[in-house]
Motif scaffolding. Structure first.
Motif, mmCIF file in Angstrom:
data_model
loop_
_atom_site.group_PDB
_atom_site.id
_atom_site.type_symbol
_atom_site.label_atom_id
_atom_site.label_comp_id
_atom_site.label_asym_id
_atom_site.label_seq_id
_atom_site.Cartn_x
_atom_site.Cartn_y
_atom_site.Cartn_z
ATOM 1 N N ARG A 16 -4.987 2.135 -12.407
ATOM 2 C CA ARG A 16 -5.232 0.688 -12.436
ATOM 3 C C ARG A 16 -4.421 -0.024 -11.364
ATOM 4 N N LYS A 17 -3.152 0.390 -11.230
ATOM 5 C CA LYS A 17 -2.289 -0.206 -10.213
ATOM 6 C C LYS A 17 -2.814 0.110 -8.812
ATOM 7 N N LYS A 30 0.834 -1.203 0.000
ATOM 8 C CA LYS A 30 0.000 0.000 0.000
ATOM 9 C C LYS A 30 0.869 1.254 0.000
ATOM 10 N N ALA A 86 -7.155 6.335 -6.290
ATOM 11 C CA ALA A 86 -7.357 5.727 -7.616
ATOM 12 C C ALA A 86 -8.507 6.401 -8.363
ATOM 13 N N MET A 138 -5.930 0.901 -7.936
ATOM 14 C CA MET A 138 -7.195 0.218 -7.693
ATOM 15 C C MET A 138 -6.979 -1.266 -7.414
ATOM 16 N N LYS A 139 -6.007 -1.866 -8.088
ATOM 17 C CA LYS A 139 -5.705 -3.293 -7.875
ATOM 18 C C LYS A 139 -5.255 -3.520 -6.428
ATOM 19 N N VAL A 140 -4.313 -2.694 -5.957
ATOM 20 C CA VAL A 140 -3.828 -2.839 -4.586
ATOM 21 C C VAL A 140 -4.928 -2.460 -3.592
ATOM 22 N N LYS A 192 -8.138 -2.899 -3.910
ATOM 23 C CA LYS A 192 -9.079 -4.014 -3.791
ATOM 24 C C LYS A 192 -8.457 -5.174 -3.025
ATOM 25 N N GLU A 193 -7.161 -5.426 -3.285
ATOM 26 C CA GLU A 193 -6.485 -6.531 -2.601
ATOM 27 C C GLU A 193 -6.379 -6.273 -1.089
#
Length: 309
Positions: free
Chosen positions: A128-129, A4, A146, A131-133, A135-136
């Motif tokens: 995109r990067k 993060k 994001a 938002m990916k982290v 969500k994870e």
């Protein structure tokens, strides 16, 4: 490095370069829409710094002053980011309105279009990067950052199309019109961020889908429990909190009840991330137990029938 924190640093770096580039080109063009995009990127930079600080603080373990951890720092950060967006929208409108009163010479359209295209591409990849982290790790601060950048993608594309339209039509009034549209898009993003973060700060329950997962997990233990009640849920940053009262047969020993609660907590943790489950076990109040019967002897129990419905 915490993923993060790492991705938050990436957002700071990208927004720094984009803000400087847009400001330089916007003033050289005398374009309010490009300058408005620079302001948007500057606010995105500030939001990225806030998100970076929030994820670092939220990663700290619970302490004497914060028994439930520091997760809500991310919610506060998300609200601050949203308020910054509102401020940017107001500033953009203030700069755009005077442009409606007369013609303004706009120069270097080619450079402006190139900067907007590069900005849209960079922000798309970084968002995109992020938002990916987000969500994870279920991070509201990173999700807010994001969304900022994704909004910037759309607004940059809008300004790009506006510059192209001005080039072919010569109508410079398109410039402030696009700036106003940018402001409206920014305000919508701000509303979404404030709504989601306030829900967590005000201890709103978890989403319906997550509540359903908890119910399904408990149903899987219908052969070992009588019923459950007072199910309460809330969220703090990326952390979820659940507590409930579990009604179990009074013939169960303390060790059996404890092991049962532990297993239910583990099963819920397998289906929902970052969740803390607290179960208060209660013995069934019915007087139907004699000796050491199994729960199968509870088939006529009204409480259990409610649970199985």
């Amino acid at each position: 490095m915490n993923p993060k924190v790492k991705v938050a640093k990436l957002s700071i770096i990208s927004n720094t370069f984009l803000t400087i580039g847009k400001l330089a080109v916007g003033f050289s063009m005398n374009s309010v829409s490009v300058i408005s995009e620079a302001i948007h990127s500057a606010l995105d930079l500030l939001a990225a710094i806030i998100a970076f600080s929030a994820v670092k603080i939220s990663a700290k373990p619970a302490d004497e002053c914060h028994n439930f951890g520091h997760g809500k720092y991310e919610n506060v950060a998300s609200i601050i980011e949203a308020m910054l967006i509102v401020g940017a929208a107001v500033l953009i409108v203030c700069k755009a309105v005077p442009k409606f009163s007369g013609q303004v010479e706009i120069e270097n359209l080619g450079i402006g279009a190139a900067v907007m295209a590069v900005s849209a591409l960079v922000n798309y990849l970084v968002s995109r990067k992020l938002m990916k982290v987000a969500k994870e790790t279920d991070s509201p601060a990173l999700a807010g950052d994001a969304w900022h950048l994704l909004t910037d993608v759309y607004t940059s594309l809008g300004v790009f199309l506006g510059i192209v339209a001005i080039y072919f039509t010569g109508l410079t009034i398109i410039d402030p019109i696009i700036a106003i549209v940018v402001a409206l898009l920014i305000l919508k993003a701000a509303y979404n961020l404030i709504y989601e973060s306030m829900s967590s700060i005000l201890d709103a329950r978890l989403p319906e889908e997550e509540i359903r997962i908890i119910h399904e997990t408990l149903k899987a233990y219908s052969d070992q429990i009588i019923n459950y009640h007072e199910l309460r849920t809330r969220k703090s940053g990326s952390e979820r909190y659940v507590d409930m009262h579990l009604l179990i047969p009074k013939c169960r020993t303390l060790v059996e009840a404890h092991n049962l609660c532990d297993q239910i907590e583990k099963d819920i943790n397998l289906r929902l991330t970052n969740i803390r489950v607290l179960i208060h076990a209660e013995p069934c109040g019915a007087g139907c137990f004699k000796g050491n019967p199994s729960i199968n002897s509870c088939k006529s129990c009204k409480e259990r029938n409610k649970f199985l419905q």
